[in-house]
Design a protein around this motif. Structure first.
Motif: not given
Ligand SMILES: [Fe+2]
Length: 270
Positions: A9, A11, A50, A81, A158, A196, A198
């Motif tokens: 993640d 991001h 992500d 995402h 994920h 997913h 975090h």
């Molecule tokens: Fe995430």
């Protein structure tokens, strides 16, 4: 003993954009540098989905720019995402199945690392963040596990197929989680690794042992009552380390940038 690294993640956003005040690129660079400098002999780095915050082409370009300097092989995964087309435009060599899912497996020593694509879509209904492993992806996973020839399985997805007690995130887990857990339970000698949430979480569901890793950027919150999936906290980022032992998998989660010191001996701390 061989080892692999995990970062979940990241991001990544376009440069200058922040998430709860954090710069995703700076946080990812910091965690990536800490991971590869501490473990330059790692066989691979798995990015657990992500990869970007909005699935935008410019965000994947920023991710590609950062990864260009990475000194170890990268295994990228897709999360809710992400968007496959924009990802593939920047990472055209990423392994794909004939059905277009971005997933693969590779053997490292006595272990088979299986990385799955749990993105549910297209289409992408508004506010839809749950995942799915469709029939094609379930068949891929079943085959990857059935042909291991005795190797330990490291299954990376994920979206968790299990509940964690974090009620808001449990609502957007893998839609067919029970089906996936049943498949995994039919195979022995494996460990499931997810992102997913975090958060650093571990457990065992229907006989399947699992680990969830934190993000290098914003972290989740242990909210067991309110059904929200939008809570975040700015605590330290982290990476995961998998030691690929001959008799199984050992997992560590390492926080980065906490300011904490390493002290050798109790007296030295005075
Ligand atoms: Fe995430």
């Amino acid at each position: 003993m061989q080892k692999i690294l995990f970062i979940s993640d990241p991001h990544i956003c376009v440069p200058g954009q922040r998430i709860i005040g954090l710069d995703p690129s700076a946080r990812f660079v910091q965690v990536l540098a800490a991971a590869v400098s501490a473990h330059p002999d790692a066989a691979a780095l798995v990015l657990l989905g992500d990869l970007t915050h909005h699935g935008l082409p410019a965000e994947y370009a920023e991710l590609a720019r950062i990864l260009r300097a990475a000194p170890i092989p990268i295994i990228p995964m897709i999360g809710n995402h992400d968007r496959r087309d924009a990802f593939l435009a920047q990472f055209p060599d990423a392994p794909q199945t004939p059905q277009g899912h971005i997933q693969s497996w590779r053997d490292i020593g006595d272990h088979r690392i299986i990385t799955m694509d749990s993105l549910d879509g297209p289409p992408y209904p508004d506010r839809h963040h749950a995942g799915l492993l469709c029939a094609d992806r379930l068949a891929f996973l079943d085959d990857a596990l059935a042909t291991r020839a005795g190797r330990h399985g490291v299954v990376c997805i994920h979206h968790p197929p299990f509940d964690t007690g974090v009620v808001g995130m449990d609502r957007i887990k893998l839609r067919n989680g029970a089906e996936v857990l049943d498949l995994l339970a039919r195979h022995s000698n494996l460990h499931l690794v997810c992102g997913h949430l975090h958060q650093t979480i571990s457990g065992n569901t229907r006989g399947v042992p699992w680990t969830v890793f934190k993000s290098p950027c914003h972290q989740g919150v242990v909210e067991l009552v309110k059904p929200t999936s939008s809570l975040s906290t700015d605590e330290a980022g982290a990476y995961g380390l998998g030691l690929l032992a001959p008799d199984g998998l050992i997992i560590h989660s390492i926080d980065v940038g906490t300011g904490a010191r390493v002290i050798d001996g109790y007296d030295a701390a005075k």
